[in-house]
Design a protein around this motif. Sequence first.
Motif, PDB file in Angstrom:
ATOM      1  N   ASP A 188      -9.943  13.072  -8.461  1.00 50.66           N
ATOM      2  CA  ASP A 188      -8.613  13.465  -8.916  1.00 50.66           C
ATOM      3  C   ASP A 188      -7.631  13.005  -7.856  1.00 50.66           C
ATOM      4  OD1 ASP A 188      -9.615  14.671 -11.155  1.00 50.66           O
ATOM      5  OD2 ASP A 188      -9.127  16.725 -10.549  1.00 50.66           O
ATOM      6  N   ILE A 189      -6.556  12.375  -8.300  1.00 48.22           N
ATOM      7  CA  ILE A 189      -5.502  11.949  -7.379  1.00 48.22           C
ATOM      8  C   ILE A 189      -4.249  12.720  -7.753  1.00 48.22           C
ATOM      9  CG2 ILE A 189      -4.105  10.033  -6.539  1.00 48.22           C
ATOM     10  CD1 ILE A 189      -6.467   8.198  -7.341  1.00 48.22           C
ATOM     11  N   GLN A 190      -3.766  13.508  -6.824  1.00 51.71           N
ATOM     12  CA  GLN A 190      -2.573  14.314  -7.068  1.00 51.71           C
ATOM     13  C   GLN A 190      -1.457  13.841  -6.162  1.00 51.71           C
ATOM     14  OE1 GLN A 190      -3.737  18.409  -6.535  1.00 51.71           O
ATOM     15  NE2 GLN A 190      -4.960  18.420  -8.401  1.00 51.71           N
ATOM     16  N   PHE A 191      -0.295  13.601  -6.758  1.00 54.70           N
ATOM     17  CA  PHE A 191       0.861  13.208  -5.965  1.00 54.70           C
ATOM     18  C   PHE A 191       1.471  14.446  -5.349  1.00 54.70           C
ATOM     19  CE2 PHE A 191       0.230   9.635  -8.742  1.00 54.70           C
ATOM     20  CZ  PHE A 191       0.383   8.584  -7.861  1.00 54.70           C
ATOM     21  N   ASN A 192       1.856  14.335  -4.088  1.00 55.33           N
ATOM     22  CA  ASN A 192       2.373  15.474  -3.347  1.00 55.33           C
ATOM     23  C   ASN A 192       3.796  15.840  -3.724  1.00 55.33           C
ATOM     24  OD1 ASN A 192      -0.107  15.673  -2.050  1.00 55.33           O
ATOM     25  ND2 ASN A 192       0.508  14.256  -0.449  1.00 55.33           N
ATOM     26  N   THR A 193       4.511  14.911  -4.318  1.00 54.12           N
ATOM     27  CA  THR A 193       5.849  15.179  -4.840  1.00 54.12           C
ATOM     28  C   THR A 193       5.967  14.442  -6.171  1.00 54.12           C
ATOM     29  OG1 THR A 193       6.790  13.271  -3.665  1.00 54.12           O
ATOM     30  CG2 THR A 193       6.916  15.406  -2.546  1.00 54.12           C
ATOM     31  N   PRO A 194       6.831  14.893  -7.061  1.00 51.01           N
ATOM     32  CA  PRO A 194       7.004  14.180  -8.336  1.00 51.01           C
ATOM     33  C   PRO A 194       7.397  12.720  -8.087  1.00 51.01           C
ATOM     34  CG  PRO A 194       8.101  16.306  -8.401  1.00 51.01           C
ATOM     35  CD  PRO A 194       7.667  16.082  -6.983  1.00 51.01           C
ATOM     36  N   THR A 195       6.882  11.832  -8.947  1.00 50.10           N
ATOM     37  CA  THR A 195       7.170  10.408  -8.758  1.00 50.10           C
ATOM     38  C   THR A 195       7.434   9.734 -10.099  1.00 50.10           C
ATOM     39  OG1 THR A 195       6.393   8.332  -7.804  1.00 50.10           O
ATOM     40  CG2 THR A 195       4.729   9.743  -8.807  1.00 50.10           C
ATOM     41  N   LEU A 196       8.260   8.723 -10.072  1.00 46.05           N
ATOM     42  CA  LEU A 196       8.501   7.882 -11.243  1.00 46.05           C
ATOM     43  C   LEU A 196       7.967   6.475 -11.007  1.00 46.05           C
ATOM     44  CD1 LEU A 196      12.151   8.991 -12.116  1.00 46.05           C
ATOM     45  CD2 LEU A 196      10.017   9.705 -13.213  1.00 46.05           C
ATOM     46  N   ASN A 197       7.277   6.275  -9.878  1.00 44.23           N
ATOM     47  CA  ASN A 197       6.761   4.966  -9.513  1.00 44.23           C
ATOM     48  C   ASN A 197       5.451   4.667 -10.237  1.00 44.23           C
ATOM     49  OD1 ASN A 197       8.844   4.488  -7.623  1.00 44.23           O
ATOM     50  ND2 ASN A 197       7.790   5.785  -6.152  1.00 44.23           N
ATOM     51  N   ALA A 198       5.119   3.389 -10.320  1.00 46.81           N
ATOM     52  CA  ALA A 198       3.840   2.956 -10.888  1.00 46.81           C
ATOM     53  C   ALA A 198       2.900   2.610  -9.740  1.00 46.81           C
ATOM     54  CB  ALA A 198       4.062   1.735 -11.781  1.00 46.81           C
ATOM     55  N   TYR A 199       1.610   2.904  -9.943  1.00 41.16           N
ATOM     56  CA  TYR A 199       0.617   2.675  -8.900  1.00 41.16           C
ATOM     57  C   TYR A 199      -0.625   2.023  -9.496  1.00 41.16           C
ATOM     58  CZ  TYR A 199       3.344   5.880  -6.053  1.00 41.16           C
ATOM     59  OH  TYR A 199       4.344   6.478  -5.349  1.00 41.16           O
ATOM     60  N   GLU A 200      -1.390   1.357  -8.649  1.00 39.05           N
ATOM     61  CA  GLU A 200      -2.689   0.815  -9.024  1.00 39.05           C
ATOM     62  C   GLU A 200      -3.710   1.357  -8.046  1.00 39.05           C
ATOM     63  OE1 GLU A 200      -4.846  -3.489  -8.872  1.00 39.05           O
ATOM     64  OE2 GLU A 200      -2.988  -3.369 -10.038  1.00 39.05           O
ATOM     65  N   LEU A 251       0.846  -1.194   0.000  1.00 37.61           N
ATOM     66  CA  LEU A 251       0.000   0.000   0.000  1.00 37.61           C
ATOM     67  C   LEU A 251       0.881   1.243   0.000  1.00 37.61           C
ATOM     68  CD1 LEU A 251      -2.822  -0.743   2.598  1.00 37.61           C
ATOM     69  CD2 LEU A 251      -3.130  -0.106   0.206  1.00 37.61           C
ATOM     70  N   ALA A 252       0.501   2.222  -0.806  1.00 39.27           N
ATOM     71  CA  ALA A 252       1.229   3.488  -0.803  1.00 39.27           C
ATOM     72  C   ALA A 252       0.853   4.255   0.462  1.00 39.27           C
ATOM     73  CB  ALA A 252       0.868   4.294  -2.038  1.00 39.27           C
ATOM     74  N   ASP A 253       1.791   4.986   0.995  1.00 38.59           N
ATOM     75  CA  ASP A 253       1.535   5.800   2.178  1.00 38.59           C
ATOM     76  C   ASP A 253       0.599   6.945   1.787  1.00 38.59           C
ATOM     77  OD1 ASP A 253       1.883   7.929   4.191  1.00 38.59           O
ATOM     78  OD2 ASP A 253       3.383   6.550   5.004  1.00 38.59           O
ATOM     79  N   ALA A 254      -0.443   7.157   2.562  1.00 34.10           N
ATOM     80  CA  ALA A 254      -1.443   8.178   2.250  1.00 34.10           C
ATOM     81  C   ALA A 254      -0.859   9.591   2.230  1.00 34.10           C
ATOM     82  CB  ALA A 254      -2.598   8.102   3.238  1.00 34.10           C
ATOM     83  N   THR A 255       0.329   9.792   2.769  1.00 33.62           N
ATOM     84  CA  THR A 255       0.946  11.119   2.719  1.00 33.62           C
ATOM     85  C   THR A 255       1.577  11.400   1.363  1.00 33.62           C
ATOM     86  OG1 THR A 255       3.053  10.286   3.578  1.00 33.62           O
ATOM     87  CG2 THR A 255       1.437  11.072   5.200  1.00 33.62           C
ATOM     88  N   GLU A 256       1.655  10.380   0.487  1.00 30.90           N
ATOM     89  CA  GLU A 256       2.270  10.550  -0.830  1.00 30.90           C
ATOM     90  C   GLU A 256       1.336  11.206  -1.836  1.00 30.90           C
ATOM     91  OE1 GLU A 256       4.126   6.981  -2.414  1.00 30.90           O
ATOM     92  OE2 GLU A 256       4.353   6.208  -0.377  1.00 30.90           O
ATOM     93  N   TYR A 257       0.025  11.199  -1.567  1.00 32.28           N
ATOM     94  CA  TYR A 257      -0.937  11.685  -2.549  1.00 32.28           C
ATOM     95  C   TYR A 257      -2.148  12.292  -1.853  1.00 32.28           C
ATOM     96  CZ  TYR A 257      -3.210   7.300  -1.325  1.00 32.28           C
ATOM     97  OH  TYR A 257      -3.789   6.264  -0.630  1.00 32.28           O
TER      98      TYR A 257
END
Length: 92
Positions: A34-46, A17-23
């Motif tokens: 709308d899902i916005q990432f809080n910092t730029p990311t190169l990771n893949a998510y589902e 699970l991604a940490d909820a503070t990431e988005y």
Amino acid sequence: MYRLNVYTNGTNGIGSLADATEYTVIPQQDGSLDIQFNTPTLNAYEVRYTTKIDDLTKVKFTNTASLTTSNNPIATIASTVNINRSKHLNKL
């Protein structure tokens, strides 16, 4: 939201699970999210979610996901889920 493990052969698998503070999830007036990432990311998510079906006459639902960066669309994909219901029981 889950991180995806992406392998060198092009396949992927569900990760942690991604940490909820990431988005940030921002509900829209039309019911979309709308899902916005809080910092730029190169990771893949589902993204996984459930929804309540209020209209039992509907037999399919189409979900659409769009990926944008700096308000520029990159990709859009849609998938349809068919709802198969059994007949109601009749009282004898």
